[in-house]
Enzyme design. Sequence first.
Site, PDB file in Angstrom:
ATOM      1  CG  ASP A  69       4.345 -15.937  17.216  1.00 24.68           C
ATOM      2  OD1 ASP A  69       4.097 -15.773  16.004  1.00 24.68           O
ATOM      3  OD2 ASP A  69       5.458 -15.653  17.721  1.00 24.68           O
ATOM      4  CG  HIS A  92       7.523 -22.672  14.846  1.00 18.16           C
ATOM      5  ND1 HIS A  92       7.204 -22.756  13.522  1.00 18.16           N
ATOM      6  CD2 HIS A  92       7.693 -21.340  15.088  1.00 18.16           C
ATOM      7  CE1 HIS A  92       7.171 -21.547  12.994  1.00 18.16           C
ATOM      8  NE2 HIS A  92       7.456 -20.666  13.922  1.00 18.16           N
ATOM      9  NE  ARG A  99      -1.709  -1.233   3.963  1.00 17.01           N
ATOM     10  CZ  ARG A  99      -2.196  -1.376   5.180  1.00 17.01           C
ATOM     11  NH1 ARG A  99      -3.466  -1.158   5.408  1.00 17.01           N
ATOM     12  NH2 ARG A  99      -1.417  -1.702   6.193  1.00 17.01           N
ATOM     13  CE  LYS A 139       8.168 -13.225  20.028  1.00 19.86           C
ATOM     14  NZ  LYS A 139       9.079 -13.680  18.994  1.00 19.86           N
ATOM     15  CE  LYS A 179       3.702 -19.026  13.223  1.00 17.04           C
ATOM     16  NZ  LYS A 179       4.470 -17.800  13.504  1.00 17.04           N
TER      17      LYS A 179
HETATM   18  N1  LIG Z   1       8.186 -11.636  10.888  1.00 15.11           N
HETATM   19  C1  LIG Z   1       8.520 -12.901  11.125  1.00 15.11           C
HETATM   20  O1  LIG Z   1       9.628 -13.250  11.572  1.00 15.11           O
HETATM   21  C2  LIG Z   1       7.534 -13.971  10.832  1.00 15.11           C
HETATM   22  C3  LIG Z   1       6.269 -13.683  10.359  1.00 15.11           C
HETATM   23  N2  LIG Z   1       5.385 -14.676  10.066  1.00 15.11           N
HETATM   24  C4  LIG Z   1       4.050 -14.398   9.563  1.00 15.11           C
HETATM   25  O2  LIG Z   1       4.119 -13.648   8.349  1.00 15.11           O
HETATM   26  C5  LIG Z   1       3.011 -12.773   8.247  1.00 15.11           C
HETATM   27  C6  LIG Z   1       3.542 -11.354   8.044  1.00 15.11           C
HETATM   28  O3  LIG Z   1       4.321 -11.039   9.161  1.00 15.11           O
HETATM   29  P1  LIG Z   1       5.231  -9.728   9.251  1.00 15.11           P
HETATM   30  O4  LIG Z   1       5.891  -9.449   7.961  1.00 15.11           O
HETATM   31  O5  LIG Z   1       6.045  -9.916  10.457  1.00 15.11           O
HETATM   32  O6  LIG Z   1       4.138  -8.626   9.544  1.00 15.11           O
HETATM   33  P2  LIG Z   1       4.276  -7.040   9.362  1.00 15.11           P
HETATM   34  O7  LIG Z   1       3.251  -6.447  10.253  1.00 15.11           O
HETATM   35  O8  LIG Z   1       5.667  -6.587   9.476  1.00 15.11           O
HETATM   36  O9  LIG Z   1       3.843  -6.818   7.830  1.00 15.11           O
HETATM   37  C7  LIG Z   1       2.538  -7.049   7.419  1.00 15.11           C
HETATM   38  C8  LIG Z   1       2.396  -6.710   5.947  1.00 15.11           C
HETATM   39  O10 LIG Z   1       1.027  -6.821   5.610  1.00 15.11           O
HETATM   40  C9  LIG Z   1       0.589  -5.590   5.060  1.00 15.11           C
HETATM   41  N3  LIG Z   1      -0.765  -5.287   5.498  1.00 15.11           N
HETATM   42  C10 LIG Z   1      -1.225  -5.310   6.764  1.00 15.11           C
HETATM   43  N4  LIG Z   1      -2.522  -4.975   6.773  1.00 15.11           N
HETATM   44  C11 LIG Z   1      -2.874  -4.728   5.493  1.00 15.11           C
HETATM   45  C12 LIG Z   1      -4.086  -4.347   4.854  1.00 15.11           C
HETATM   46  N5  LIG Z   1      -5.214  -4.159   5.530  1.00 15.11           N
HETATM   47  N6  LIG Z   1      -4.076  -4.175   3.513  1.00 15.11           N
HETATM   48  C13 LIG Z   1      -2.941  -4.393   2.825  1.00 15.11           C
HETATM   49  N7  LIG Z   1      -1.763  -4.765   3.359  1.00 15.11           N
HETATM   50  C14 LIG Z   1      -1.739  -4.930   4.683  1.00 15.11           C
HETATM   51  C15 LIG Z   1       1.550  -4.551   5.561  1.00 15.11           C
HETATM   52  O11 LIG Z   1       1.516  -3.477   4.654  1.00 15.11           O
HETATM   53  P3  LIG Z   1       1.831  -1.945   5.089  1.00 15.11           P
HETATM   54  O12 LIG Z   1       3.321  -1.858   5.133  1.00 15.11           O
HETATM   55  O13 LIG Z   1       1.231  -1.174   4.014  1.00 15.11           O
HETATM   56  O14 LIG Z   1       1.197  -1.759   6.425  1.00 15.11           O
HETATM   57  C16 LIG Z   1       2.854  -5.320   5.560  1.00 15.11           C
HETATM   58  O15 LIG Z   1       3.393  -5.362   4.269  1.00 15.11           O
HETATM   59  C17 LIG Z   1       2.221 -12.935   9.550  1.00 15.11           C
HETATM   60  O16 LIG Z   1       1.193 -13.849   9.329  1.00 15.11           O
HETATM   61  C18 LIG Z   1       3.237 -13.527  10.515  1.00 15.11           C
HETATM   62  O17 LIG Z   1       2.659 -14.322  11.505  1.00 15.11           O
HETATM   63  C19 LIG Z   1       5.747 -15.987  10.214  1.00 15.11           C
HETATM   64  C20 LIG Z   1       6.982 -16.338  10.668  1.00 15.11           C
HETATM   65  C21 LIG Z   1       7.974 -15.361  11.052  1.00 15.11           C
HETATM   66  O1  LIG Z   2       7.225 -17.961  13.529  1.00 14.71           O
HETATM   67  C1  LIG Z   2       7.891 -17.294  14.303  1.00 14.71           C
HETATM   68  O2  LIG Z   2       9.160 -17.665  14.552  1.00 14.71           O
HETATM   69  C2  LIG Z   2      10.105 -16.754  15.092  1.00 14.71           C
HETATM   70  C3  LIG Z   2      11.248 -17.601  15.614  1.00 14.71           C
HETATM   71  O3  LIG Z   2      11.835 -18.277  14.535  1.00 14.71           O
HETATM   72  P1  LIG Z   2      13.392 -18.604  14.510  1.00 14.71           P
HETATM   73  O4  LIG Z   2      13.578 -19.246  13.199  1.00 14.71           O
HETATM   74  O5  LIG Z   2      14.110 -17.295  14.663  1.00 14.71           O
HETATM   75  O6  LIG Z   2      13.632 -19.507  15.672  1.00 14.71           O
HETATM   76  C4  LIG Z   2       9.495 -15.914  16.173  1.00 14.71           C
HETATM   77  O7  LIG Z   2      10.406 -14.910  16.555  1.00 14.71           O
HETATM   78  C5  LIG Z   2       8.241 -15.255  15.672  1.00 14.71           C
HETATM   79  O8  LIG Z   2       7.607 -14.563  16.731  1.00 14.71           O
HETATM   80  C6  LIG Z   2       7.268 -16.258  15.117  1.00 14.71           C
HETATM   81  O9  LIG Z   2       6.211 -15.597  14.431  1.00 14.71           O
END
Ligand SMILES: NC(=O)C1=CN([C@@H]2O[C@H](COP(=O)(O)OP(=O)(O)OC[C@H]3O[C@@H](n4cnc5c(N)ncnc54)[C@H](OP(=O)(O)O)[C@@H]3O)[C@@H](O)[C@H]2O)C=CC1
Ligand SMILES: O=C1O[C@H](COP(=O)(O)O)[C@@H](O)[C@H](O)[C@H]1O
Length: 454
Positions: A227, A232, A44, A317, A140
């Site tokens: 989470d 996991h 966005r 955490k 996930k």
């Molecule tokens: N981060 C991690 O280490 C891990 C994450 N995950 C999973 O991956 C997924 C994404 O996580 P993460 O990247 O951390 O989350 P973030 O909050 O960092 O990013 C979310 C993304 O989704 C977009 N978004 C959120 N709401 C909307 C909306 N209403 N319309 C359009 N775009 C939207 C955001 O866009 P904008 O920038 O425009 O807000 C951003 O690009 C989650 O399901 C999380 O559980 C799984 C394992 C590890």
């Molecule tokens: O899925 C997730 O995993 C990370 C931990 O993953 P790791 O590979 O660094 O052990 C966790 O930090 C996060 O909260 C969760 O969404």
Amino acid sequence: MKKLIFTIFGSTGDLTSRKLLPALSKLYKDNKIPKETKIICLGRKDLNTKSYLTYMNDESSAPLDLKTLEQIVEYHKIQITDKNDYNELKKIISKETDNQTKQLYYLAIGPELFFDVAQNINHSGLIEKANENQLIIFEKPFGHDLKSAKKINQMLWEFFDEKQIYRIDHYLGKEMIQNIMMVRFANRIFEEVWYNRTIKNVKIIVKETDGIFNRGGYYDQSGALKDMVQSHLIQMLSMVSMEVPLSYHSEDVKNEKVKAIENVSFDSNSFIFGQYEGYLNEDKVNKDSKTETFVFIKAFVNTPRFKGVPFYLMTGKKLDQKESVIIVEFEETSEQRKWNLPLSTNKLYIKIAPDDGVGLKFNSKVPGLTGDVQEVELEYCAACNAVGNLSEAYEKLLLEATESHKTLFTRWDEIELSWKLIEHIKEKQTDPIIYNDYKALQVLIKEKMDVKMP
Ligand SMILES: NC(=O)C1=CN([C@@H]2O[C@H](COP(=O)(O)OP(=O)(O)OC[C@H]3O[C@@H](n4cnc5c(N)ncnc54)[C@H](OP(=O)(O)O)[C@@H]3O)[C@@H](O)[C@H]2O)C=CC1
Ligand SMILES: O=C1O[C@H](COP(=O)(O)O)[C@@H](O)[C@H](O)[C@H]1O
């Protein structure tokens, strides 16, 4: 596969900057994915490709390989929840596609957006049902509870074939998680003793030092149970406790994992929920939040093989160190019991992070003119023995998806059963205790459950 189009929804997020872009640039550089690869990043934010990459580089914990990414990434501003924007997206993707092109659609977004995005992808004709060159990948957690997960899954089966649906659990891409089956089934010394009469307990531990960064919006609705445990930890538990599969093909392995998960129960008196001090000051966290950032659970797998063996699951955490490990502790020998000496039990360590490896602790005579015994450790370091660096979990998983291999992805029934387990735990959930020191949690676990967690 001659050509690859990899489209990321949620491309401005933490996951994309820290995991997906680094994995994709590495795969491209190592010629593991086609020369003709295009990564379409959707968001966005008002950015163009250049400013997008700069933004992501700033957001990422380690510098991105911008030189490589500049060759393959294209950023497009679209509202992924607006079906009208998909006409434009279809034009962009069609331009790059022929019938040899593999198309992967990656939903790096929260589960609350899965429904809209999957529906828009289907209605716009980006993915045709049963076209095996067109795959959709879900991050996930898959849903936020059993009900929502079922709803999402039902909708997916309407729009796509199961063969097109990939549900990620990135722990399955980790080297040592894949090694669990090798260690168990390819070694007589372990296979022979993988039973309740020889195993005393199993500890499945994922400790992190980091807090939640800027993920408060997601994490506060989720907590450690949803989470980490739902995905996991339950996956690890199922791989340690499953029976020998009929074959090592994906479906046979999953059938056994499912049977193990079906037999899981909990000792609700064991539950400990914690919240790290300062959590309430994190961005986008409710000021009176009761969300748990730490959880300890005693579980059982009620199969003839494992009946009676406690499985201690722990994740949190802001703990003392970053460590993911499975510890299988064996019973004392009958001689050990007879001698009544303070000898250690044998312990097998499957070390997942930060070191990938296997360790075995056993008793051995202290060298020299003494009859004393000490605990010693045999160590195998997988990373030290790998040619080059071990690939990161997301590299492995993305590569598997481009090759349409589903072994390392979770099947719906695994997810459904895991959510059922989480619901059982949630029924008995209590307010979290506040912690600022892992030692205090260790003491509490010892007092409450008489178990020493490392
Ligand atoms: N981060 C991690 O280490 C891990 C994450 N995950 C999973 O991956 C997924 C994404 O996580 P993460 O990247 O951390 O989350 P973030 O909050 O960092 O990013 C979310 C993304 O989704 C977009 N978004 C959120 N709401 C909307 C909306 N209403 N319309 C359009 N775009 C939207 C955001 O866009 P904008 O920038 O425009 O807000 C951003 O690009 C989650 O399901 C999380 O559980 C799984 C394992 C590890
Ligand atoms: O899925 C997730 O995993 C990370 C931990 O993953 P790791 O590979 O660094 O052990 C966790 O930090 C996060 O909260 C969760 O969404």
